[in-house]
Design an enzyme around this catalytic site. Sequence first.
Site, PDB file in Angstrom:
ATOM      1  N   LYS A 140      -2.487  95.435 -22.090  1.00 23.37           N
ATOM      2  CA  LYS A 140      -1.449  95.401 -21.045  1.00 23.37           C
ATOM      3  C   LYS A 140      -0.707  96.740 -20.983  1.00 23.37           C
ATOM      4  CE  LYS A 140       0.709  91.853 -22.859  1.00 23.37           C
ATOM      5  NZ  LYS A 140      -0.151  91.652 -24.056  1.00 23.37           N
ATOM      6  N   ARG A 187       6.216  85.013 -20.589  1.00 22.62           N
ATOM      7  CA  ARG A 187       5.236  84.532 -21.557  1.00 22.62           C
ATOM      8  C   ARG A 187       5.509  83.124 -22.041  1.00 22.62           C
ATOM      9  NH1 ARG A 187       4.989  89.640 -24.762  1.00 22.62           N
ATOM     10  NH2 ARG A 187       3.846  88.750 -26.464  1.00 22.62           N
ATOM     11  N   ARG A 239      -4.218 100.688 -33.596  1.00 22.99           N
ATOM     12  CA  ARG A 239      -3.259 101.088 -32.554  1.00 22.99           C
ATOM     13  C   ARG A 239      -2.212 102.064 -33.097  1.00 22.99           C
ATOM     14  NH1 ARG A 239      -0.230  96.891 -28.833  1.00 22.99           N
ATOM     15  NH2 ARG A 239       0.261  95.862 -30.781  1.00 22.99           N
ATOM     16  N   ARG A 265       2.936  99.900 -35.274  1.00 26.06           N
ATOM     17  CA  ARG A 265       3.937  98.846 -35.082  1.00 26.06           C
ATOM     18  C   ARG A 265       3.984  97.918 -36.296  1.00 26.06           C
ATOM     19  NH1 ARG A 265       3.257  96.551 -29.005  1.00 26.06           N
ATOM     20  NH2 ARG A 265       3.493  94.600 -30.154  1.00 26.06           N
ATOM     21  N   ARG A 284       0.622  85.904 -33.817  1.00 26.71           N
ATOM     22  CA  ARG A 284       0.881  86.210 -32.397  1.00 26.71           C
ATOM     23  C   ARG A 284      -0.193  85.598 -31.510  1.00 26.71           C
ATOM     24  NH1 ARG A 284       1.131  92.395 -32.859  1.00 26.71           N
ATOM     25  NH2 ARG A 284       1.313  92.390 -30.588  1.00 26.71           N
TER      26      ARG A 284
END
Length: 218
Positions: A13, A88, A123, A156, A167
Site C-alpha cells: 500500500k 480497516r 523492509r 519498523r 497483524r
Amino acid sequence: MRVILLGGPGAGKGTQAGFIKEHFQIPQISTGDMLRAHVKNGTALGLEAKKIMDAGGLVSDDIIMGMVKVRITEPDCQNGFLFDGFPRTLAQADALKAGQITVDAVVEIDVPDEEIIKRMSGRRVHLASGRTYHVVFNPPRVANCDDVTGEPLIQRDDDREDTVKARLKVYHDQTEPLIAYYSNWANEGGAGAPRYIKVHGIGGVDEIRNQIITALGG
Ligand code: AP5
Ligand code: ZN
C-alpha cells in the site's frame, strides 16, 4: 479523486501510494504514518498507540476517526486524497459513510500471507517521508540511476516476525470484511458507491503501479 487503498500488512500500500499521489497530485493519508509520527514525537497518543502497534493490534476507531476527520479538512485535501491503511474496520467504514465521506474508488492489493512474511523482514523505511524500500525487491536507489539515495533508513518495530503474524490475523479478522463491504456496494451502485478495483499484488512494483494507474483512469 478520492481513493481507498486496501490490503494486508506488507501488501504494498505504502509503495503504491507513493506513485498514485504523484500521478494524481493528491495527498496520501496513511493512518499508520500519522501514528508513527505521534510515536516519534512522544505525544500521549503516540505512547498509547506504540504498545498497540508493537503487539500488532488496532488503535481505537474513535482515535483514528478523530485524526482522519481533522486531516481531510486541510486545504491540500480539496481535490481529493488517498487513504492508505484506512479504513480497516467495519466501524471505520460505517463512520465514513455516516459522515457522507464517499470515495471514487477502492483499490484492493491482494497478496498471500507467505509472501508478506518475506517482504516484512527486508523492509526499510525513511521515517520523515514514509518512503518505503526493500533490501532485495525495491532497494533505495535514485530513480533511473544506480546511486543509493543515502537517506537514513530504519526497520519498523512492528516488522518482527511474531508481530507480523499477529497483524495478519488482525487483518483477516477485522479488515478483510471490508472487501465484501466495498465490492458489494460497488456492485449495487447508487449514491456514493465507489468503483472496486482488485489488483494481484505479486509482480514487479512498476507492473503493479501501471495496473493501478490505468484502472484509475490515469
Ligand atoms: P500501517 O502502517 O498501515 O501498516 P500495515 O497496514 O500493516 O501495512 P504496512 O505499512 O506494513 O504495509 P504496506 O501495505 O504499506 O506495504 P509496503 O508498501 O510498506 O499500520 C501500522 C499499525 O498502525 C497497525 O498495525 C495498527 O496498529 C495501526 N493503525 C494504522 N492504521 C490504523 C487504522 N485505520 N485503524 C486502527 N489502527 C491502525 O511494502 C512492504 C514491503 O514490501 C516493503 O519492503 C516494500 O519495498 C516491499 N514491496 C512492495 N511492493 C512489492 C512488490 N510488488 N514485490 C516485492 N516487494 C514489494
Ligand atoms: Zn504502509
